[in-house]
Design an enzyme around this catalytic site. Structure first.
Site, PDB file in Angstrom:
ATOM      1  N   GLY A 144       1.136  12.325 -20.414  1.00 33.26           N
ATOM      2  CA  GLY A 144       1.257  12.058 -21.839  1.00 33.26           C
ATOM      3  C   GLY A 144       1.315  10.570 -22.106  1.00 33.26           C
ATOM      4  N   HIS A 145       1.240  10.228 -23.374  1.00 31.27           N
ATOM      5  CA  HIS A 145       1.385   8.844 -23.820  1.00 31.27           C
ATOM      6  C   HIS A 145       2.227   8.830 -25.090  1.00 31.27           C
ATOM      7  CE1 HIS A 145      -0.959   6.574 -20.943  1.00 31.27           C
ATOM      8  NE2 HIS A 145      -1.947   7.455 -21.021  1.00 31.27           N
ATOM      9  N   ASP A 146       2.462   7.631 -25.591  1.00 33.02           N
ATOM     10  CA  ASP A 146       3.316   7.430 -26.764  1.00 33.02           C
ATOM     11  C   ASP A 146       3.046   8.458 -27.865  1.00 33.02           C
ATOM     12  OD1 ASP A 146       3.940   6.212 -29.511  1.00 33.02           O
ATOM     13  OD2 ASP A 146       4.888   4.736 -28.215  1.00 33.02           O
ATOM     14  N   ILE A 147       1.788   8.674 -28.197  1.00 29.80           N
ATOM     15  CA  ILE A 147       1.443   9.581 -29.288  1.00 29.80           C
ATOM     16  C   ILE A 147       1.943  11.001 -29.017  1.00 29.80           C
ATOM     17  CG2 ILE A 147      -0.844  10.151 -28.342  1.00 29.80           C
ATOM     18  CD1 ILE A 147      -1.878  10.146 -31.244  1.00 29.80           C
ATOM     19  N   ASN A 148       1.942  11.422 -27.750  1.00 27.21           N
ATOM     20  CA  ASN A 148       2.422  12.756 -27.399  1.00 27.21           C
ATOM     21  C   ASN A 148       3.935  12.853 -27.491  1.00 27.21           C
ATOM     22  OD1 ASN A 148       0.065  12.075 -25.034  1.00 27.21           O
ATOM     23  ND2 ASN A 148      -0.327  13.756 -26.441  1.00 27.21           N
ATOM     24  N   TYR A 149       4.630  11.795 -27.085  1.00 25.41           N
ATOM     25  CA  TYR A 149       6.090  11.819 -27.094  1.00 25.41           C
ATOM     26  C   TYR A 149       6.626  11.814 -28.529  1.00 25.41           C
ATOM     27  CZ  TYR A 149       4.750  10.060 -22.490  1.00 25.41           C
ATOM     28  OH  TYR A 149       4.133   9.875 -21.274  1.00 25.41           O
ATOM     29  N   LYS A 180       0.207   4.229   0.178  1.00 21.85           N
ATOM     30  CA  LYS A 180      -0.254   5.317   1.041  1.00 21.85           C
ATOM     31  C   LYS A 180      -0.087   5.000   2.522  1.00 21.85           C
ATOM     32  CE  LYS A 180      -3.621   7.139  -2.277  1.00 21.85           C
ATOM     33  NZ  LYS A 180      -5.048   7.505  -2.516  1.00 21.85           N
ATOM     34  N   ASP A 186       0.851  -1.185   0.000  1.00 23.35           N
ATOM     35  CA  ASP A 186       0.000   0.000   0.000  1.00 23.35           C
ATOM     36  C   ASP A 186       0.892   1.241   0.000  1.00 23.35           C
ATOM     37  OD1 ASP A 186      -1.752   2.068   0.382  1.00 23.35           O
ATOM     38  OD2 ASP A 186      -2.727   1.223   2.149  1.00 23.35           O
ATOM     39  N   ASP A 222       6.955   4.091 -26.370  1.00 20.99           N
ATOM     40  CA  ASP A 222       6.830   3.196 -25.212  1.00 20.99           C
ATOM     41  C   ASP A 222       7.877   2.091 -25.208  1.00 20.99           C
ATOM     42  OD1 ASP A 222       4.770   4.568 -24.070  1.00 20.99           O
ATOM     43  OD2 ASP A 222       3.206   3.129 -24.576  1.00 20.99           O
TER      44      ASP A 222
END
Length: 396
Positions: A122-127, A59, A57, A153
């Site tokens: 972000g994700h792959d498309i943004n990078y 947290k 956990d 990725d």
């Protein structure tokens, strides 16, 4: 002996690039422990082979003690959080390398640890978008096309991170010291795209608008064509000698055609090639092109069994091969294990229950049974049970 045997890796559970980097290291013999956040059920991560899982956990006030103890015993840490998160948990590289100066602290992030976008989601498309490479991908007069989430990725993120880890291990062998690796996917995908960038800079390729160059769909000799049965053939006859063989096997007269690199003729030639490939089935074209140096191959689906499912580890090493994907009994003629033979793996086997190995990992860290029970009772650690595994199986 597996090449990474004896190397202990702690992988902070995350999305695609971190799990892939961990899987590659595990495939070649590293002991990879995935640290999962304590959540019900089984993770959807499928890049789990040869890994173990401990569920904590994140947290809970006592999580620091456990994760710190894990990292202090490790050779490599794969951090998949956004920049600054591990620092907030008091587990950042500055703190942990004081505890373990041999630690290789590999950080995978989208935009790097610093800069304009570093703290933005972000994700792959943004990078690939901000790296510049997305602007070069796609058909003429169409919007840019992204190749699944493979470029950033897995290539610019996962594989570049593995490269960094292996280089850092070599450095540690010489100096005795670990280091921090900043594996930003935007930088990584830029690096693996050096070839098209430099071709464009040298005015050798990609000088025309997107979709009008030899390698991006503009040329008739580097193209995918539909066949009579609705399937496809891939053509990559870049060199003159291969192009000549291609033309002859298409039953066209080379002397009657325009020069191969006459770009003004490419639209007309694509129309001609399209009609020719539509005249036969994929199987018929395979009979014509198989074994011929025309750079023509069928476009096959993964369900057709041309590659193993899941894909076997690569590269193949002659003296220290990767682990078999499963504990099968396939043998070569000389009696050695055949790592090229892999049985089909089910979804149930791919998905690793969170906390499946919590108890054994805690025992390795020196905790007594009473302490482990206390961690579980307090909700610090989770242990996968047959019940939650059966619940998961019912959803497959």
């Amino acid at each position: 002996m597996y090449p990474l045997k004896g190397i202990k890796v702690i992988e902070i559970a995350g999305l695609a690039p971190g799990p892939f980097a961990g899987m590659v290291l595990a495939d070649f013999g590293a002991d990879v422990i995935r640290v999962d956040n304590l959540l019900p059920g089984t993770s959807i991560d499928v890049l789990t082979r040869h890994k173990r899982s401990i569920a904590i956990d994140f947290k809970h006030p006592q999580r620091y003690q456990l994760i710190k103890r894990l990292i202090c015993t490790a050779d490599v840490l794969i951090d998949t959080f956004r920049p600054g998160v591990m620092e907030k948990l008091k587990l950042g590289p500055e703190c942990m390398r004081k505890e373990n100066n041999k630690l290789i602290y590999a950080r995978i992030s989208g935009f790097g640890q610093n800069g304009k976008y570093s703290n933005m989601a972000g994700h792959d498309i943004n990078y690939i978008a901000v790296s510049g490479i997305l602007s070069m991908l796609g058909r003429q007069n169409e919007k840019p096309t992204f190749p699944l989430n493979l470029l950033a990725d897995f290539a610019g993120g996962g594989i570049v991170c593995v490269l960094g880890i292996l280089l850092a291990l070599l450095h540690r062998n010489r100096t005795g010291n670990g280091q921090v690796i900043d594996a930003g996917m935007t930088q990584g995908v830029s690096y693996i795209s050096t070839f098209p960038y430099m071709l464009k800079q040298a005015n050798l390729h990609f000088i025309n608008p997107r979709g009008k160059n030899a390698l991006d769909g503009g040329a008739h000799f580097y193209q995918v064509y539909e066949t009579k049965d609705g399937k496809h053939m891939a053509v990559g006859a870049l060199e003159p000698q291969f192009y000549k063989t291609l033309v002859v096997l298409l039953n066209l007269a080379p002397e009657s055609l325009p020069e191969q690199y006459d770009t003004s003729s490419w639209p007309q030639m694509k129309t001609l090639f399209t009609s020719v490939f539509l005249s036969k089935t994929r199987a018929e074209w395979c009979e014509i092109f198989d074994g011929k140096d025309a750079c023509v191959t069928p476009v096959v689906g993964i369900e057709e069994g041309v590659v193993t499912i899941p894909p076997a580890p690569a590269p193949i090493l002659s003296d220290s091969p990767a682990l078999c994907t499963r504990r099968d009994k396939s043998k070569n003629d000389d009696g050695s294990a055949d790592i090229t033979k892999h049985n089909e793996i089910t979804a149930e086997e791919l998905l690793l229950p969170r906390g499946r190995d919590s108890k054994s990992i805690l025992k390795e860290l020196g905790y007594a049974d009473e302490e482990i029970d206390e961690f579980v009772n307090r909700g610090v650690v989770g242990i996968a049970t047959k019940e939650n595994k059966d619940n998961f199986k019912s959803k497959l």
